[in-house]
Design an enzyme around this catalytic site. Sequence first.
Site, PDB file in Angstrom:
ATOM      1  N   HIS A 172       0.815  -1.212   0.000  1.00  0.00           N
ATOM      2  CA  HIS A 172       0.000   0.000   0.000  1.00  0.00           C
ATOM      3  C   HIS A 172       0.851   1.266   0.000  1.00  0.00           C
ATOM      4  O   HIS A 172       1.833   1.379   0.730  1.00  0.00           O
ATOM      5  CB  HIS A 172      -0.902  -0.012   1.240  1.00  0.00           C
ATOM      6  CG  HIS A 172      -1.910   1.091   1.275  1.00  0.00           C
ATOM      7  ND1 HIS A 172      -2.921   1.209   0.357  1.00  0.00           N
ATOM      8  CD2 HIS A 172      -2.052   2.146   2.126  1.00  0.00           C
ATOM      9  CE1 HIS A 172      -3.655   2.270   0.635  1.00  0.00           C
ATOM     10  NE2 HIS A 172      -3.147   2.861   1.706  1.00  0.00           N
ATOM     11  N   PRO A 205       1.292  -2.285   5.421  1.00  0.00           N
ATOM     12  CA  PRO A 205       2.272  -2.185   4.331  1.00  0.00           C
ATOM     13  C   PRO A 205       1.936  -3.100   3.151  1.00  0.00           C
ATOM     14  O   PRO A 205       2.672  -3.108   2.166  1.00  0.00           O
ATOM     15  CB  PRO A 205       3.581  -2.634   4.997  1.00  0.00           C
ATOM     16  CG  PRO A 205       3.324  -2.612   6.452  1.00  0.00           C
ATOM     17  CD  PRO A 205       1.872  -2.893   6.615  1.00  0.00           C
ATOM     18  N   GLU A 206       0.842  -3.854   3.263  1.00  0.00           N
ATOM     19  CA  GLU A 206       0.491  -4.770   2.180  1.00  0.00           C
ATOM     20  C   GLU A 206      -0.827  -4.321   1.532  1.00  0.00           C
ATOM     21  O   GLU A 206      -0.849  -3.359   0.776  1.00  0.00           O
ATOM     22  CB  GLU A 206       0.468  -6.205   2.697  1.00  0.00           C
ATOM     23  CG  GLU A 206       1.865  -6.626   3.190  1.00  0.00           C
ATOM     24  CD  GLU A 206       1.942  -8.048   3.691  1.00  0.00           C
ATOM     25  OE1 GLU A 206       1.633  -8.971   2.920  1.00  0.00           O
ATOM     26  OE2 GLU A 206       2.312  -8.234   4.876  1.00  0.00           O
ATOM     27  N   MET A 207      -1.957  -4.969   1.869  1.00  0.00           N
ATOM     28  CA  MET A 207      -3.216  -4.587   1.230  1.00  0.00           C
ATOM     29  C   MET A 207      -3.993  -3.552   2.036  1.00  0.00           C
ATOM     30  O   MET A 207      -4.907  -2.904   1.516  1.00  0.00           O
ATOM     31  CB  MET A 207      -4.058  -5.835   0.977  1.00  0.00           C
ATOM     32  CG  MET A 207      -3.413  -6.760  -0.048  1.00  0.00           C
ATOM     33  SD  MET A 207      -4.241  -8.363  -0.248  1.00  0.00           S
ATOM     34  CE  MET A 207      -5.722  -7.877  -1.110  1.00  0.00           C
ATOM     35  N   ALA A 260      -2.662  -6.196   6.739  1.00  0.00           N
ATOM     36  CA  ALA A 260      -1.397  -5.524   7.054  1.00  0.00           C
ATOM     37  C   ALA A 260      -1.289  -4.205   6.292  1.00  0.00           C
ATOM     38  O   ALA A 260      -1.439  -4.175   5.072  1.00  0.00           O
ATOM     39  CB  ALA A 260      -0.221  -6.430   6.714  1.00  0.00           C
TER      40      ALA A 260
END
Length: 337
Positions: free
Chosen positions: A94, A138-140, A136
């Site tokens: 993200h 930093p992810e989705m 998360a």
Amino acid sequence: MKTLALTLVSASLLMGSGLATQAIDAGLKPIPNDKKELNKLIDNPNNPITAMKVELGKKLYFDPRLSKSNLISCNTCHNLATGGTDGVSAAVGHKWTANPHHLNSPTVYNSVFFSAQFWDGRDPSLEKQAQGPIQAHPEMAATKDHVVNTVTSMPQYVGEFKAAYGKDVKITFEKITDTIATFERTLVTPSRFDDFLNGDEKALSSAEKAGLKTFIDKGCATCHNGVGLGQDMNVFEVTAKYKHRDIGDFRGNKNGHVKVPTLRNIVETAPYFHNGAIWGVKEAVIEMGRIQLGQDISDKEAESIATFLNSLTGKKPDIAYPQLPARTASTPKPDMQ
């Protein structure tokens, strides 16, 4: 001459048979070529695999609208066209955020054979693992409500859940991630190595057989074993410190254990190690020998092992990119913040 040729062929077959036995005795196991036996390994008794669940799970796996930005899907970091990985050292999520611990995305292919998911092994199953990256930041970067609201806003998805689970199904976040995991359970890639262990003496070349023997004799199979050729947790930096340990801050779980990555399709999944700091197979082999086995593996030995590792490139399932349901007025809009 004919007698000599027959003798050489017979000797080669005997060597292959003995090597296959040695490999199995060392803990290496093939993917079964019998579909019923394979299904016993990959199925979840609490949520049996069905064709409808797999097809629905595939759509959800590829759907970027499950993410907060509507840009990132499971396939972004676990790209099924590139060995099940993203091909970069640290996963990017993200707002173009690199993983804060500089962790590399493991392949999703054959992950059904792992007894632990994530580099620190914190989750035991694909069903549990699928929940993490979606939430998360930093992810989705999505919330459970976002995911449920997205899926239930589209009548086609609702209909497919009812068809897969029954008309009274409650579409929860957990049901959605379970369905993604069901699809992931089918991402198995049998290779020539499996053919060899399953009895086909000619499946590997002489050089690959020699590499397999070196792989076993050097002790690589101590950790890279089982059907996954790496599926459990193990101590990292047993005999020396990893030369790139200062890239990122990951040091394993509380016991210093790190998930042993699969070697299946290894030539397609560079870069290597948890922080993606090594790009060459031979270099990775030599470094593993130094820090895990306390051995100086020569270039010749590393080349031999690398030759064997080529035989682990498997046949991928045929996967057509799915056409996803159309969004509706109630589908959550992209949020880039």
